[in-house]
Design an enzyme around this catalytic site. Sequence first.
Site, PDB file in Angstrom:
ATOM      1  N   GLY A   1       0.656  -1.070   0.070  1.00 40.16           N
ATOM      2  CA  GLY A   1       0.044  -0.101  -0.005  1.00 40.16           C
ATOM      3  C   GLY A   1       0.721   1.421   0.092  1.00 40.16           C
ATOM      4  O   GLY A   1       0.247   2.369  -0.415  1.00 40.16           O
TER       5      GLY A   1
ATOM      6  N   GLU B   1       3.937   4.375   5.948  1.00 47.53           N
ATOM      7  CA  GLU B   1       2.761   3.469   5.924  1.00 47.53           C
ATOM      8  C   GLU B   1       1.468   4.254   5.178  1.00 47.53           C
ATOM      9  O   GLU B   1       1.633   5.389   5.337  1.00 47.53           O
ATOM     10  CB  GLU B   1       2.309   2.990   7.150  1.00 47.53           C
ATOM     11  CG  GLU B   1       1.257   1.589   7.526  1.00 47.53           C
ATOM     12  CD  GLU B   1       1.296   0.444   6.762  1.00 47.53           C
ATOM     13  OE1 GLU B   1       1.498   0.562   5.480  1.00 47.53           O
ATOM     14  OE2 GLU B   1       1.250  -0.355   7.334  1.00 47.53           O
ATOM     15  N   ASP B   2       0.833   3.479   4.612  1.00 44.58           N
ATOM     16  CA  ASP B   2      -0.414   3.901   3.876  1.00 44.58           C
ATOM     17  C   ASP B   2      -1.227   4.220   4.978  1.00 44.58           C
ATOM     18  O   ASP B   2      -1.945   5.548   4.837  1.00 44.58           O
ATOM     19  CB  ASP B   2      -0.735   3.290   2.703  1.00 44.58           C
ATOM     20  CG  ASP B   2      -1.219   1.845   3.261  1.00 44.58           C
ATOM     21  OD1 ASP B   2      -0.799   1.407   4.375  1.00 44.58           O
ATOM     22  OD2 ASP B   2      -1.751   0.966   2.377  1.00 44.58           O
TER      23      ASP B   2
ATOM     24  N   ASP C   1      -4.813   1.711  10.961  1.00 45.09           N
ATOM     25  CA  ASP C   1      -6.153   1.284  11.232  1.00 45.09           C
ATOM     26  C   ASP C   1      -6.315   0.780  12.589  1.00 45.09           C
ATOM     27  O   ASP C   1      -5.994   1.622  13.774  1.00 45.09           O
ATOM     28  CB  ASP C   1      -6.534   0.054  10.294  1.00 45.09           C
ATOM     29  CG  ASP C   1      -8.216  -0.091  10.522  1.00 45.09           C
ATOM     30  OD1 ASP C   1      -8.744   0.114  11.631  1.00 45.09           O
ATOM     31  OD2 ASP C   1      -8.834  -0.841   9.502  1.00 45.09           O
TER      32      ASP C   1
ATOM     33  N   LYS D   1      -6.862   5.871  11.291  1.00 44.84           N
ATOM     34  CA  LYS D   1      -8.184   5.868  11.699  1.00 44.84           C
ATOM     35  C   LYS D   1      -8.173   5.630  13.134  1.00 44.84           C
ATOM     36  O   LYS D   1      -8.158   4.594  13.947  1.00 44.84           O
ATOM     37  CB  LYS D   1      -8.891   4.469  11.226  1.00 44.84           C
ATOM     38  CG  LYS D   1      -9.295   4.261   9.799  1.00 44.84           C
ATOM     39  CD  LYS D   1      -9.727   3.008   9.315  1.00 44.84           C
ATOM     40  CE  LYS D   1      -9.784   3.041   7.816  1.00 44.84           C
ATOM     41  NZ  LYS D   1     -10.349   1.664   7.461  1.00 44.84           N
TER      42      LYS D   1
ATOM     43  N   PHE E   1     -13.784   2.366   5.144  1.00 42.57           N
ATOM     44  CA  PHE E   1     -12.815   1.769   4.226  1.00 42.57           C
ATOM     45  C   PHE E   1     -12.648   2.635   2.988  1.00 42.57           C
ATOM     46  O   PHE E   1     -13.602   3.374   2.380  1.00 42.57           O
ATOM     47  CB  PHE E   1     -13.388   0.453   3.405  1.00 42.57           C
ATOM     48  CG  PHE E   1     -12.662  -0.346   3.028  1.00 42.57           C
ATOM     49  CD1 PHE E   1     -11.561  -1.021   3.515  1.00 42.57           C
ATOM     50  CD2 PHE E   1     -12.430  -0.341   1.480  1.00 42.57           C
ATOM     51  CE1 PHE E   1     -10.392  -2.014   2.815  1.00 42.57           C
ATOM     52  CE2 PHE E   1     -11.126  -1.102   0.853  1.00 42.57           C
ATOM     53  CZ  PHE E   1     -10.228  -1.739   1.598  1.00 42.57           C
TER      54      PHE E   1
ATOM     55  N   ASP F   1      -5.789  -0.482  -1.583  1.00 40.79           N
ATOM     56  CA  ASP F   1      -6.490  -1.074  -2.563  1.00 40.79           C
ATOM     57  C   ASP F   1      -7.992  -1.723  -1.996  1.00 40.79           C
ATOM     58  O   ASP F   1      -7.924  -1.668  -0.878  1.00 40.79           O
ATOM     59  CB  ASP F   1      -5.836  -2.402  -2.998  1.00 40.79           C
ATOM     60  CG  ASP F   1      -5.672  -3.436  -1.738  1.00 40.79           C
ATOM     61  OD1 ASP F   1      -5.013  -3.129  -0.777  1.00 40.79           O
ATOM     62  OD2 ASP F   1      -6.023  -4.746  -2.012  1.00 40.79           O
TER      63      ASP F   1
ATOM     64  N   ARG G   1      -5.474   0.893  -6.464  1.00 44.62           N
ATOM     65  CA  ARG G   1      -4.562   1.523  -6.080  1.00 44.62           C
ATOM     66  C   ARG G   1      -4.113   2.626  -6.887  1.00 44.62           C
ATOM     67  O   ARG G   1      -3.469   3.542  -6.191  1.00 44.62           O
ATOM     68  CB  ARG G   1      -3.541   0.584  -6.035  1.00 44.62           C
ATOM     69  CG  ARG G   1      -3.459  -0.681  -4.921  1.00 44.62           C
ATOM     70  CD  ARG G   1      -2.230  -1.422  -4.862  1.00 44.62           C
ATOM     71  NE  ARG G   1      -2.243  -2.677  -4.205  1.00 44.62           N
ATOM     72  CZ  ARG G   1      -2.175  -3.069  -2.815  1.00 44.62           C
ATOM     73  NH1 ARG G   1      -2.165  -1.828  -2.047  1.00 44.62           N
ATOM     74  NH2 ARG G   1      -2.206  -4.187  -2.323  1.00 44.62           N
TER      75      ARG G   1
HETATM   76  P1  5GP Z   1      -4.209  -2.626  11.022  1.00 46.61           P
HETATM   77  O1  5GP Z   1      -3.029  -3.523  11.202  1.00 46.61           O
HETATM   78  O2  5GP Z   1      -3.583  -1.264  11.435  1.00 46.61           O
HETATM   79  O3  5GP Z   1      -5.588  -2.714  11.341  1.00 46.61           O
HETATM   80  O4  5GP Z   1      -4.252  -2.338   9.246  1.00 46.61           O
HETATM   81  C1  5GP Z   1      -3.240  -2.092   8.493  1.00 46.61           C
HETATM   82  C2  5GP Z   1      -3.311  -2.502   7.114  1.00 46.61           C
HETATM   83  O5  5GP Z   1      -4.768  -2.670   6.772  1.00 46.61           O
HETATM   84  C3  5GP Z   1      -3.034  -1.456   6.192  1.00 46.61           C
HETATM   85  O6  5GP Z   1      -1.479  -1.270   5.754  1.00 46.61           O
HETATM   86  C4  5GP Z   1      -3.851  -1.698   4.846  1.00 46.61           C
HETATM   87  O7  5GP Z   1      -3.376  -2.572   4.227  1.00 46.61           O
HETATM   88  C5  5GP Z   1      -5.327  -2.229   5.596  1.00 46.61           C
HETATM   89  N1  5GP Z   1      -6.123  -1.452   5.897  1.00 46.61           N
HETATM   90  C6  5GP Z   1      -6.785  -0.863   6.831  1.00 46.61           C
HETATM   91  N2  5GP Z   1      -7.756   0.107   6.572  1.00 46.61           N
HETATM   92  C7  5GP Z   1      -7.646   0.192   5.276  1.00 46.61           C
HETATM   93  C8  5GP Z   1      -8.648   0.896   4.470  1.00 46.61           C
HETATM   94  O8  5GP Z   1      -9.380   1.841   4.702  1.00 46.61           O
HETATM   95  N3  5GP Z   1      -8.688   0.656   2.968  1.00 46.61           N
HETATM   96  C9  5GP Z   1      -7.555   0.114   2.643  1.00 46.61           C
HETATM   97  N4  5GP Z   1      -7.597   0.011   1.335  1.00 46.61           N
HETATM   98  N5  5GP Z   1      -6.912  -0.825   3.437  1.00 46.61           N
HETATM   99  C10 5GP Z   1      -7.119  -0.706   4.624  1.00 46.61           C
END
Ligand code: 5GP
Length: 187
Positions: free
Chosen positions: A55, A109-110, A113, A141, A162, A169, A175
């Site tokens: 991402g 990082e993109d 969450d 988030k 989302f 993606d 993407r």
């Molecule tokens: P976490 O481990 O912080 O819950 O999630 C991180 C990963 O989940 C991110 O690097 C991404 O790949 C994916 N992710 C979380 N939220 C989103 C979102 O709103 N859109 C997309 N496309 N990917 C997300």
Amino acid sequence: MLSTNGKTSRIKVRDKFFNLYLEKEKIDRIVSGIATCIDLDYQGKNPLFLGVLNGAFIFASDLLRKVKIPCEISFVKYSSYQGMASGEKVNRIIGLNETIRGREIIIVEDIVDTGLTMAKLLGDLKAFEPASVKIASFCFKKEAFRENFTIDYCGLEIPDLFVVGYGLDYDGAGRNFPDIYQLDETQ
Ligand code: 5GP
């Protein structure tokens, strides 16, 4: 669908519709702001940026072209594969190596969450003994966040919805959109 300023306000990615959330001009300004902060914080240093694939590849490439201090970049990726025990899912990191030792690391990082992915990366990085570790995440988030690390360079706090585009993606697609779109929850 085009809005009055000529932007595509609604896109379809696979089976879902998404509405325009953040335009590329605003994204560009946010990335410039982060680059300026990093330039100030890392004067006289030579940080190693660590982009998290897939991402973050677009954010990382934009950020690197705006940063003016001497720096390097490398990428890491979490691969999900079946473990030896039946049905066991294992996340293994690819790309961390000895070049980390003693370096000032900036993780790129993109989106953060829940924060679980980043918390795991921070834990894995420790074994390689970096001099310091900071985090640059384009989206955050806050409502979904369950960890306790600090995001040093946070582009944008977004609601727990989302999003796709700008490297993010939906099931591998979307993407390539330069703007960021949010899932239309009414569909
Ligand atoms: P976490 O481990 O912080 O819950 O999630 C991180 C990963 O989940 C991110 O690097 C991404 O790949 C994916 N992710 C979380 N939220 C989103 C979102 O709103 N859109 C997309 N496309 N990917 C997300």
